[in-house]
Design an enzyme around this catalytic site. Structure first.
Site, PDB file in Angstrom:
ATOM      1  N   GLY A 146      -1.963 -10.731   1.024  1.00 38.91           N
ATOM      2  CA  GLY A 146      -2.912 -10.203   0.050  1.00 38.91           C
ATOM      3  C   GLY A 146      -2.269  -9.691  -1.227  1.00 38.91           C
ATOM      4  N   ILE A 147      -2.802  -8.588  -1.725  1.00 42.00           N
ATOM      5  CA  ILE A 147      -2.350  -8.020  -3.000  1.00 42.00           C
ATOM      6  C   ILE A 147      -0.879  -7.606  -2.908  1.00 42.00           C
ATOM      7  CG2 ILE A 147      -2.688  -6.069  -4.585  1.00 42.00           C
ATOM      8  CD1 ILE A 147      -5.706  -6.158  -3.846  1.00 42.00           C
ATOM      9  N   ARG A 156       3.544  -4.694   9.143  1.00 40.77           N
ATOM     10  CA  ARG A 156       3.244  -4.014  10.401  1.00 40.77           C
ATOM     11  C   ARG A 156       3.096  -5.061  11.508  1.00 40.77           C
ATOM     12  NH1 ARG A 156      -2.525  -1.311  11.096  1.00 40.77           N
ATOM     13  NH2 ARG A 156      -2.889  -3.370  10.196  1.00 40.77           N
ATOM     14  N   VAL A 208       2.512   2.816   8.249  1.00 38.18           N
ATOM     15  CA  VAL A 208       2.484   3.963   7.323  1.00 38.18           C
ATOM     16  C   VAL A 208       1.846   5.212   7.944  1.00 38.18           C
ATOM     17  CG1 VAL A 208       2.564   2.544   5.226  1.00 38.18           C
ATOM     18  CG2 VAL A 208       0.334   3.252   6.146  1.00 38.18           C
ATOM     19  N   GLY A 268      -3.259  -0.630   3.107  1.00 39.47           N
ATOM     20  CA  GLY A 268      -4.564   0.017   3.189  1.00 39.47           C
ATOM     21  C   GLY A 268      -5.498  -0.720   4.114  1.00 39.47           C
ATOM     22  N   TYR A 291     -13.244   5.419   3.049  1.00 44.52           N
ATOM     23  CA  TYR A 291     -12.383   4.613   2.154  1.00 44.52           C
ATOM     24  C   TYR A 291     -12.377   5.195   0.735  1.00 44.52           C
ATOM     25  CZ  TYR A 291     -10.630   0.325  -0.127  1.00 44.52           C
ATOM     26  OH  TYR A 291      -9.896  -0.603  -0.852  1.00 44.52           O
ATOM     27  N   LYS A 346      -9.190   6.719  -1.388  1.00 45.66           N
ATOM     28  CA  LYS A 346      -8.742   6.102  -2.644  1.00 45.66           C
ATOM     29  C   LYS A 346      -8.847   7.085  -3.811  1.00 45.66           C
ATOM     30  CE  LYS A 346      -7.576   2.082  -1.043  1.00 45.66           C
ATOM     31  NZ  LYS A 346      -6.153   1.705  -1.035  1.00 45.66           N
ATOM     32  N   ILE A 398     -11.073  -8.353  -5.222  1.00 44.50           N
ATOM     33  CA  ILE A 398      -9.955  -9.292  -5.264  1.00 44.50           C
ATOM     34  C   ILE A 398     -10.060 -10.209  -4.046  1.00 44.50           C
ATOM     35  CG2 ILE A 398      -7.439  -9.468  -5.557  1.00 44.50           C
ATOM     36  CD1 ILE A 398      -8.771  -7.553  -7.635  1.00 44.50           C
TER      37      ILE A 398
HETATM   38  P1  NDP Z   1      -5.296  -6.988   3.229  1.00 45.51           P
HETATM   39  O1  NDP Z   1      -6.228  -6.548   4.308  1.00 45.51           O
HETATM   40  O2  NDP Z   1      -5.200  -8.427   2.869  1.00 45.51           O
HETATM   41  O3  NDP Z   1      -3.823  -6.421   3.513  1.00 45.51           O
HETATM   42  C1  NDP Z   1      -3.635  -5.081   3.874  1.00 45.51           C
HETATM   43  C2  NDP Z   1      -2.166  -4.825   4.022  1.00 45.51           C
HETATM   44  O4  NDP Z   1      -1.974  -3.449   4.415  1.00 45.51           O
HETATM   45  C3  NDP Z   1      -1.548  -5.687   5.131  1.00 45.51           C
HETATM   46  O5  NDP Z   1      -0.234  -6.015   4.777  1.00 45.51           O
HETATM   47  C4  NDP Z   1      -1.557  -4.718   6.312  1.00 45.51           C
HETATM   48  O6  NDP Z   1      -0.571  -5.004   7.283  1.00 45.51           O
HETATM   49  C5  NDP Z   1      -1.217  -3.425   5.604  1.00 45.51           C
HETATM   50  N1  NDP Z   1      -1.537  -2.265   6.441  1.00 45.51           N
HETATM   51  C6  NDP Z   1      -2.761  -1.835   6.839  1.00 45.51           C
HETATM   52  N2  NDP Z   1      -2.635  -0.752   7.617  1.00 45.51           N
HETATM   53  C7  NDP Z   1      -1.305  -0.483   7.709  1.00 45.51           C
HETATM   54  C8  NDP Z   1      -0.528   0.503   8.359  1.00 45.51           C
HETATM   55  N3  NDP Z   1      -1.074   1.464   9.113  1.00 45.51           N
HETATM   56  N4  NDP Z   1       0.819   0.468   8.220  1.00 45.51           N
HETATM   57  C9  NDP Z   1       1.412  -0.489   7.493  1.00 45.51           C
HETATM   58  N5  NDP Z   1       0.745  -1.467   6.854  1.00 45.51           N
HETATM   59  C10 NDP Z   1      -0.603  -1.449   6.960  1.00 45.51           C
HETATM   60  O7  NDP Z   1      -5.737  -6.115   1.975  1.00 45.51           O
HETATM   61  P2  NDP Z   1      -5.624  -6.378   0.408  1.00 45.51           P
HETATM   62  O8  NDP Z   1      -4.401  -7.119   0.072  1.00 45.51           O
HETATM   63  O9  NDP Z   1      -6.941  -6.833  -0.059  1.00 45.51           O
HETATM   64  O10 NDP Z   1      -5.479  -4.848  -0.057  1.00 45.51           O
HETATM   65  C11 NDP Z   1      -4.252  -4.248  -0.451  1.00 45.51           C
HETATM   66  C12 NDP Z   1      -4.569  -2.878  -1.046  1.00 45.51           C
HETATM   67  O11 NDP Z   1      -5.463  -3.058  -2.140  1.00 45.51           O
HETATM   68  C13 NDP Z   1      -5.280  -1.952  -0.060  1.00 45.51           C
HETATM   69  O12 NDP Z   1      -4.816  -0.637  -0.254  1.00 45.51           O
HETATM   70  C14 NDP Z   1      -6.734  -2.083  -0.464  1.00 45.51           C
HETATM   71  O13 NDP Z   1      -7.460  -0.940  -0.116  1.00 45.51           O
HETATM   72  C15 NDP Z   1      -6.613  -2.257  -1.954  1.00 45.51           C
HETATM   73  N6  NDP Z   1      -7.764  -2.886  -2.583  1.00 45.51           N
HETATM   74  C16 NDP Z   1      -8.183  -4.148  -2.244  1.00 45.51           C
HETATM   75  C17 NDP Z   1      -9.270  -4.717  -2.885  1.00 45.51           C
HETATM   76  C18 NDP Z   1      -9.780  -6.087  -2.585  1.00 45.51           C
HETATM   77  O14 NDP Z   1     -10.831  -6.448  -3.145  1.00 45.51           O
HETATM   78  N7  NDP Z   1      -9.137  -6.882  -1.773  1.00 45.51           N
HETATM   79  C19 NDP Z   1      -9.995  -3.973  -3.933  1.00 45.51           C
HETATM   80  C20 NDP Z   1      -9.469  -2.679  -4.218  1.00 45.51           C
HETATM   81  C21 NDP Z   1      -8.393  -2.170  -3.568  1.00 45.51           C
HETATM   82  P3  NDP Z   1      -0.942  -5.996   8.529  1.00 45.51           P
HETATM   83  O15 NDP Z   1      -0.804  -7.396   8.004  1.00 45.51           O
HETATM   84  O16 NDP Z   1       0.056  -5.644   9.542  1.00 45.51           O
HETATM   85  O17 NDP Z   1      -2.336  -5.659   8.943  1.00 45.51           O
END
Ligand code: NDP
Length: 234
Positions: A13-14, A34, A49, A77, A140, A144, A173
């Protein structure tokens, strides 16, 4: 100048797009993952985290391999959406523990080495929802919104040491997090975004890379929306 960068949740993702943007410009990049494997070509450390000991171990591994973390991107997140009336206390604290306390844990662990180096960049990935709120997202949105207070307090504490702390607030996104939305809901969302579309993770990564650059050295405590106009700058 090449920097050592750590992106939490950088396996997809991001976070992955951010890590790749830094790698492309020649920085030394580490990501935490993770579950799953580390992405190809990036130094991966397993970390959760919600667990301070696992964060400490991850930083120690990164320091040994790439040197002290100079740029920290707190990106990991999760969501656990439901309406207030139905939301359990565990659902609230679980999301806050990952999104907000998780960011605090990594920022705290990074700060010592940044203070010693008298240089550092912390970037917290928030959300448009942090300031506008979202139905079904009390947990959430609270987590944030909290990141704004974290970044601004760090700015006041560490600003004189050449350490900046900023928030990036993405809108919608295209990632796994938004993939579960129904087509109808996606069409509705697109209608509410002045840009008329969702964004790619690369569009968030470009802003994060700029915040970490020397040109952004006087930008701190800011909340930068990357949302196609959805929040109107809040
Ligand atoms: P994804 O669900 O695609 O990825 C989330 C990432 O966070 C994964 O790498 C996941 O790891 C990791 N993660 C979640 N929980 C934990 C934990 N306890 N410890 C370590 N790693 C963890 O999300 P996005 O890429 O969409 O989002 C990335 C960030 O951007 C987040 O903070 C999200 O809230 C924020 N965001 C996203 C938006 C969107 O539209 N997509 C909009 C606004 C903000 P694993 O692969 O192991 O699960």
């Amino acid at each position: 100048m090449a920097r050592t960068v750590l992106v939490t949740g950088g396996n997809r993702g991001i976070g992955l797009a951010i890590a790749q943007a830094f790698a492309k410009q020649g920085d030394r990049v580490a990501v935490t993952h993770r579950s799953g494997d580390a992405p190809d070509g990036l130094f991966g450390v397993r970390a959760d985290v919600t667990d301070a000991a696992s964060i400490d171990a991850a930083f120690t591994a990164v320091e040994a391999e790439l040197g002290p973390v100079e740029v920290l991107v707190a990106n990991a997140g999760m969501t656990d959406d439901t309406l207030l009336l139905r939301m359990s206390e565990e659902q609230f604290t679980g999301v806050v523990d990952t999104n907000l306390t998780g960011a605090f844990r990594v920022a705290k662990r990074a700060s010592g080495k940044m203070l010693r180096a008298k240089w550092g960049r912390m970037i917290f990935i928030s959300s448009v929802v942090g300031l506008s709120g979202g139905a079904g997202q009390v947990n959430y949105a609270a987590s944030k919104a909290g990141l704004v207070g974290v970044a601004r307090s760090i700015t006041r504490e560490l600003g004189s040491r050449n350490i900046t702390a900023n928030v990036v607030a993405p809108g919608f996104i295209d990632t796994d997090m938004t993939a579960s939305l129904s087509d109808d809901r996606k069409a509705e969302i697109r209608k509410s975004i002045p840009a008329g579309r969702m964004a790619s993770p690369d569009e968030v990564a470009a802003v994060v890379a700029w915040l970490a650059s020397d040109s952004a050295g006087y930008v701190s405590g800011a909340v930068i929306p990357v949302d196609g106009g959805l929040g109107m700058g809040h």
